[in-house]
Design a protein around this motif. Sequence first.
Motif, PDB file in Angstrom:
ATOM      1  N   ILE A  54     -28.993  40.711  79.633  1.00 56.03           N
ATOM      2  CA  ILE A  54     -30.069  40.393  78.618  1.00 56.03           C
ATOM      3  C   ILE A  54     -31.102  40.212  79.771  1.00 56.03           C
ATOM      4  O   ILE A  54     -31.073  39.546  80.625  1.00 56.03           O
ATOM      5  N   THR A  55     -32.208  41.241  79.371  1.00 55.95           N
ATOM      6  CA  THR A  55     -33.368  41.206  80.329  1.00 55.95           C
ATOM      7  C   THR A  55     -34.149  39.670  80.058  1.00 55.95           C
ATOM      8  O   THR A  55     -34.098  38.993  79.094  1.00 55.95           O
TER       9      THR A  55
ATOM     10  N   LEU B 243     -18.951  47.452  74.156  1.00 55.37           N
ATOM     11  CA  LEU B 243     -20.136  46.724  74.643  1.00 55.37           C
ATOM     12  C   LEU B 243     -20.252  46.477  75.941  1.00 55.37           C
ATOM     13  O   LEU B 243     -21.234  46.050  76.665  1.00 55.37           O
ATOM     14  N   ILE B 244     -19.190  46.859  76.822  1.00 56.73           N
ATOM     15  CA  ILE B 244     -19.300  46.599  78.517  1.00 56.73           C
ATOM     16  C   ILE B 244     -20.417  47.341  78.906  1.00 56.73           C
ATOM     17  O   ILE B 244     -20.341  48.487  78.633  1.00 56.73           O
ATOM     18  N   GLY B 245     -21.376  46.582  79.726  1.00 59.00           N
ATOM     19  CA  GLY B 245     -22.425  47.426  80.250  1.00 59.00           C
ATOM     20  C   GLY B 245     -23.562  47.628  79.164  1.00 59.00           C
ATOM     21  O   GLY B 245     -24.649  48.763  79.703  1.00 59.00           O
ATOM     22  N   VAL B 246     -23.789  47.095  78.381  1.00 57.80           N
ATOM     23  CA  VAL B 246     -24.910  47.317  77.448  1.00 57.80           C
ATOM     24  C   VAL B 246     -26.153  46.301  77.643  1.00 57.80           C
ATOM     25  O   VAL B 246     -25.774  45.139  78.140  1.00 57.80           O
ATOM     26  N   GLU B 247     -27.188  46.680  77.993  1.00 57.78           N
ATOM     27  CA  GLU B 247     -28.277  45.831  78.202  1.00 57.78           C
ATOM     28  C   GLU B 247     -29.367  45.629  76.876  1.00 57.78           C
ATOM     29  O   GLU B 247     -29.751  46.406  76.074  1.00 57.78           O
ATOM     30  N   VAL B 248     -29.565  44.472  76.743  1.00 59.46           N
ATOM     31  CA  VAL B 248     -30.663  44.106  75.458  1.00 59.46           C
ATOM     32  C   VAL B 248     -31.921  43.782  76.172  1.00 59.46           C
ATOM     33  O   VAL B 248     -31.920  43.017  77.142  1.00 59.46           O
ATOM     34  N   ASP B 249     -32.864  44.403  75.819  1.00 56.17           N
ATOM     35  CA  ASP B 249     -34.236  44.232  76.361  1.00 56.17           C
ATOM     36  C   ASP B 249     -35.379  43.998  75.141  1.00 56.17           C
ATOM     37  O   ASP B 249     -34.881  44.334  73.929  1.00 56.17           O
TER      38      ASP B 249
ATOM     39  N   THR C 186     -34.525  46.379  72.434  1.00 57.00           N
ATOM     40  CA  THR C 186     -33.540  47.686  72.320  1.00 57.00           C
ATOM     41  C   THR C 186     -32.430  47.267  72.912  1.00 57.00           C
ATOM     42  O   THR C 186     -32.020  46.396  73.721  1.00 57.00           O
ATOM     43  N   ILE C 187     -31.422  48.188  72.961  1.00 54.30           N
ATOM     44  CA  ILE C 187     -30.025  48.081  73.409  1.00 54.30           C
ATOM     45  C   ILE C 187     -29.972  49.367  73.848  1.00 54.30           C
ATOM     46  O   ILE C 187     -29.822  50.421  73.129  1.00 54.30           O
ATOM     47  N   ARG C 188     -29.313  49.361  74.950  1.00 53.30           N
ATOM     48  CA  ARG C 188     -28.880  50.727  75.693  1.00 53.30           C
ATOM     49  C   ARG C 188     -27.649  50.438  76.604  1.00 53.30           C
ATOM     50  O   ARG C 188     -27.601  49.278  77.229  1.00 53.30           O
TER      51      ARG C 188
END
Length: 92
Positions: A4-5, A71-77, A88-90
């Motif tokens: 999570i950013t 969902l391993i390695g997903v970033e929520v911004d 955003t999720i990437r």
Amino acid sequence: MVKITENAKKEINATLQSPQIPEGYALRVGLKGGSCSATYLLGFDKQSPDDESFEVEGVNVLIDKRHLMYLIGVEVDYQLTEQGLGFTIRKI
């Protein structure tokens, strides 16, 4: 697991403190659909028996056990995109 950013963390905490979100809710990260056509899902929810709960960057995150490996390695911004300001999720 999920990253999570700092911008997302601020918005998530502000939302969780809002009077519209009941106490005991957490950030839910998941998938909608299946296989190659799945899209990321983001929302606020209470924990269910099918969920794993994680503390990420000080945020309580809920993930359905069936979605964990995807969902391993997903970033929520939280950022400005062509669609406007929002989450955003990437995959990173």
